[in-house]
Write a protein that holds these residues in place. Structure first.
Motif, PDB file in Angstrom:
ATOM      1  N   TYR A   1      61.997  25.434  49.571  1.00  0.00           N
ATOM      2  CA  TYR A   1      62.058  25.265  51.076  1.00  0.00           C
ATOM      3  C   TYR A   1      62.629  23.860  51.197  1.00  0.00           C
ATOM      4  O   TYR A   1      63.454  23.861  52.333  1.00  0.00           O
ATOM      5  CB  TYR A   1      60.774  25.317  51.628  1.00  0.00           C
ATOM      6  N   GLN A   2      62.230  22.895  50.496  1.00  0.00           N
ATOM      7  CA  GLN A   2      62.794  21.575  50.544  1.00  0.00           C
ATOM      8  C   GLN A   2      64.132  21.404  50.156  1.00  0.00           C
ATOM      9  O   GLN A   2      64.980  20.709  50.834  1.00  0.00           O
ATOM     10  CB  GLN A   2      62.024  20.481  49.680  1.00  0.00           C
TER      11      GLN A   2
ATOM     12  N   LYS B   1      66.543  23.874  50.419  1.00  0.00           N
ATOM     13  CA  LYS B   1      67.110  24.335  51.923  1.00  0.00           C
ATOM     14  C   LYS B   1      67.280  23.451  52.805  1.00  0.00           C
ATOM     15  O   LYS B   1      68.398  23.268  53.465  1.00  0.00           O
ATOM     16  CB  LYS B   1      66.464  25.555  52.188  1.00  0.00           C
ATOM     17  N   LYS B   2      66.094  22.655  52.899  1.00  0.00           N
ATOM     18  CA  LYS B   2      66.107  21.750  54.006  1.00  0.00           C
ATOM     19  C   LYS B   2      66.907  20.526  53.929  1.00  0.00           C
ATOM     20  O   LYS B   2      67.577  19.876  54.928  1.00  0.00           O
ATOM     21  CB  LYS B   2      64.526  21.003  54.057  1.00  0.00           C
TER      22      LYS B   2
ATOM     23  N   THR C   1      60.231  16.307  65.188  1.00  0.00           N
ATOM     24  CA  THR C   1      60.258  17.405  64.765  1.00  0.00           C
ATOM     25  C   THR C   1      59.269  18.304  65.558  1.00  0.00           C
ATOM     26  O   THR C   1      59.457  19.555  65.699  1.00  0.00           O
ATOM     27  CB  THR C   1      59.983  17.406  63.207  1.00  0.00           C
TER      28      THR C   1
END
Length: 810
Positions: free
Chosen positions: A167-168, A170-171, A525
């Motif tokens: 996930y990180q 991709k972020k 965010t």
């Protein structure tokens, strides 16, 4: 704006270490005339040594000793010059032999900590990003602090969590050229491994991914030529992997070694890698010892040593498998961790093992999560099978004793570490006290007069206030404003309350007490993801209240037992709710509770200071001013009193729907303008419930038509005030129109009008709460510091909170 004294990590660690030192398990001194690796003497007691990180015992090998002695005689105790100028005569030979071991030219550093500080800021460029495993060694995390100063994003994931890592990745992938994941090859406390194979597969999927391993605990006892755990999996070093190994610990000498297959990067690090340029080089004795160790690693002897140690590890594992000892990870590493969960249990067990003649390492915060305290046991070639067996027998004997002495259980330990909890049934503790607990989920089940007498004399948590809060925050459609309430009263045999408090369970923003700059960043965010970086929290009191939420009859002989009983009861609830954090808050720092909470796995943090006016006995404005200091008196007559004529001040017990809508917008103005204490915005339904409640009233500031730009009276300020049943006035929330705020000093005027209203309505005191304590102090309030004790579900949560608190999240 709220001014908060944020916590210093060093102060927290100092308190934890001071407690362990007081228990006699840390900062000890060996008293031996000479060391053999097998035993160690502390305070006159000779013990078998199960705490070394020299797993192969090479630090006692005669070849290394003799090489070091000869080097001192030939070259002196040190070579006092930077290696950038010239290396001592032995360096070239060591570099040559390390290159034979790894097949790659090495970079030698003074130690791994300085190595990380040299390598990481050089290897990681400004266009890169970094992801840390939250259990990666402190020295790696510390080196990454330098990256944040350059604006490089540094994220953190839960331990070995590949889903979170992806996930990180991709972020960061759209903004970072390279993404560095940093982990240990073998983790120094639990002895578990990095998922090297999975990480390499992930790097094939994401070519931006580069891997940086601290493998100092995997050296020598594992891998071809003892090159470590990571290379035992990889076999050879890919272009996107860097490894920091050690020449100390199990290698037997001193120093550290970086292995990097990128020649250009390797030269750049060597040419100017901070400590490599400006720090002293390894002493000739250390280099000579490392050369002797390298000779062993390059021979077949290393395989014999590895096999012999593996046999002892297997023997230990076989013995452990026949017990119910809570060993957290059992594999073929020489590092084992016996979990105790609570620090006090660790101290008791370590003390017993010391007395039985076994030296082991207490594992405490920050090396492990404070709730995941335990004992680290390491095996080495020095340990013999008979003493390994005796150690297991001693742990089996004394763990139950330590558990009983500290009101701990195997069930609690396994629950704290998430270990097959279904296999265990909570043990029933035999009560040694006559105390009993009344536990309720609604204030309506608590005797009103008793509650108001012991806890209801402050803030909005008298009986009626809590009834209001239950009605307002129960069954809310928004999860952040939907709270559960839990009440505890601990009583003695005569039904006298010894301790009383209440808790709420709900969502908190992780940055609630962080610097405002952090919250402003996160709120961007949250516009798309409102619950971003929020946690489930079981906390004493609630976010709407402030004050001393815990009543303790300090003179009662069972006061300490009552606190222990409360801790046990709340711990059970905390785990049933699966909350991320458990918080006991708003204690006077002068009350000596640090040891009690630390021993149960809590860390102390500073809370916002609170402001109170304790006396309201003046009869005129001049008498009020005379209660202030000379400077505050001048401030009052120059910055507060003159602006009073700009307003029509109206006190209302009820508002119309239209008036409440105006006041609610003013509240949101303040909420959206101040993130120093970053809580969720309350919905208007909460405020509408105030309208018909007899304990609420509203101080309204109308700008006179003369001053209003619109030429009509409008509400520009509001104080939402609660009338506590004990003659305490509580300005709970505030609203302002910022168009006029500075020109007419609206905030100061609201404070002053609150004081006037409390006096004319014959209230005895004002609970001003936290936020803007400097302004409140200038109008006569006394400021009180407060602390809280916090426990996290895991170290990731605590690390994240620490990063937010100390403004290190970038």
């Amino acid at each position: 704006m709220a001014k908060i004294k944020h916590n210093n990590f060093i102060d927290t660690v100092d308190e934890v270490f001071a407690g362990a030192k007081k228990e006699g398990v840390l900062h000890l001194y060996s008293e031996d005339d000479y060391l053999n690796g097998r035993t160690i003497t502390i305070k006159g007691k000779k013990m078998f040594h199960f705490g070394t990180t020299g797993y192969l015992g090479l630090e006692q090998d005669h070849r290394l000793k003799e090489a070091a002695i000869v080097a001192i005689q030939k070259y002196g105790t040190q070579f006092p010059l930077s290696k950038s100028y010239i290396s001592n005569p032995l360096y070239a030979e060591l570099e040559y032999k390390l290159e034979l071991m790894y097949g790659i030219p090495p970079i030698i550093t003074k130690n791994s900590t300085l190595g990380h500080m040299a390598v990481i800021p050089t290897a990681v460029r400004d266009e890169d990003g970094v992801i840390l495993d939250h259990q990666v060694h402190w020295s790696v995390q510390n080196a990454c602090q330098l990256l944040k100063l350059r604006g490089i994003p540094v994220e953190m994931i839960r331990h070995n969590n590949m889903e979170m890592l992806e996930y990180q990745i991709k972020k960061l992938s759209s903004t970072c050229k390279r993404i560095w994941y940093m982990a240990d090859g073998v983790y120094s406390m639990f002895g578990d491994f990095a998922p090297v194979t999975q990480l390499m597969e992930l790097s094939k999927k994401y070519p931006q991914l580069y891997l940086y391993f601290d493998d100092v605990h995997g050296m020598s006892w594992k891998g071809k030529n003892g090159t470590g755990y990571v290379l035992s999996i990889l076999k050879e070093l890919p272009h996107n992997v860097m490894i920091m190994g050690t020449l100390s610990k199990t290698f037997g000498a001193s120093g550290a070694v970086l292995i990097c297959s990128d020649q250009k990067l390797r030269e750049k690090i060597k040419n100017f890698g901070g400590p490599l340029t400006f720090s002293a080089q390894l002493e000739p004795a250390s280099v000579a010892a490392a050369i002797a160790a390298a000779d062993i690693h390059l021979s077949s002897e290393i395989e014999e040593l590895q096999a012999e140690l593996a046999g002892k590890i297997q023997h230990f594992n076989d013995l452990l498998s026949k017990t119910s000892l809570p060993i957290i990870v059992q594999n073929n590493s020489p590092v084992f961790f016996l979990g105790t969960a609570m620090p006090i249990t660790t101290y008791k067990l370590v003390q017993s093992l010391f007395q039985e003649g076994f030296f082991v390492n207490p594992a405490i915060y920050p090396a492990v999560p404070v709730k995941n305290t335990g004992i680290r046991i390491t095996l080495s070639m020095h340990n013999q099978k008979e003493e390994i067996k005796a150690l297991v027998e001693a742990m089996v004997k004394y763990l139950p004793v330590a558990l009983e002495e500290t009101a701990n259980t195997l069930y609690k330990i396994n629950r704290a570490f998430g270990r097959n909890e279904t296999k265990y049934v909570p043990e029933k503790q035999k009560s040694k006290s006559s105390l009993k607990v009344q536990h309720e989920t609604s204030i309506e089940k608590i005797n009103k007069s008793i509650w108001n007498e012991i806890l209801g004399k402050q803030s909005v948590f008298d009986w009626d206030g809590l009834k209001f809060l239950e009605d307002a925050f129960s069954n809310q459609s928004s999860p952040e404003n939907d709270w559960e309430f839990y009440y505890y009263i601990v009583k003695d045999e005569e039904n006298t309350a010894v301790l009383a408090t209440f808790f709420t369970f709900g969502l908190w923003k992780d940055d609630m007490l962080a610097p405002e700059s952090i919250s402003l960043q996160l709120e961007k965010t949250r516009k798309q993801d409102p619950l971003y970086l929020t946690s489930k929290v079981l906390a004493m009191g609630c976010l709407f209240t402030e004050g001393t939420h815990c009543y303790r009859n300090e003179s009662h002989p069972l006061a300490n037992q009552a606190m222990e009983l409360l801790l046990d009861q709340v711990d059970t609830l905390y785990n049933e709710l699966d909350a991320n954090f458990l918080v006991f808050r708003d204690f006077d720092p002068d009350i000596l509770l640090d040891t009690v909470f630390h021993n149960h796995g809590f860390l102390k943090i500073n809370m916002p200071e609170t402001a109170k006016i304790q006396k309201l006995e003046w009869a005129s404005v001049q008498e009020f001013a005379s209660t202030l200091s000379a400077r505050s008196r001048r401030h009052f007559f120059e910055e507060v009193r003159p602006f009073e004529k700009a307003f029509d001040i109206v006190i209302k017990e009820k508002l119309t729907a239209d008036e409440m809508e105006q006041c609610y917008q003013l509240y949101k103005n303040v909420k959206n303008n101040n993130h120093a204490i970053n809580t969720f915005t309350y919905p208007i339904t909460i405020f509408n419930k105030m309208i018909n409640h007899p304990n609420w009233e509203f101080i309204l500031l109308y700008l006179t038509s003369k001053e209003s730009e619109e030429n009509y009276q409008e509400i520009v300020g509001v104080m939402f005030c609660y009338k506590n049943t004990d003659h305490t006035y509580v300005p709970a929330l505030i609203g302002m129109n910022y168009t006029y705020s500075s020109k007419f000093q609206i905030y100061r005027q609201l404070l002053y009008q609150t004081i006037k209203r409390a006096r004319t309505a014959n209230f005895k005191k004002i609970d001003f709460g936290f936020s803007a304590t400097f302004e409140k102090k200038k109008l006569g309030a006394t400021i009180y510091p407060k602390v809280a004790y916090i426990q996290a579900r895991d170290n990731f949560s605590m690390e994240l909170m620490g990063m937010l608190q100390n403004e290190t999240l970038k």
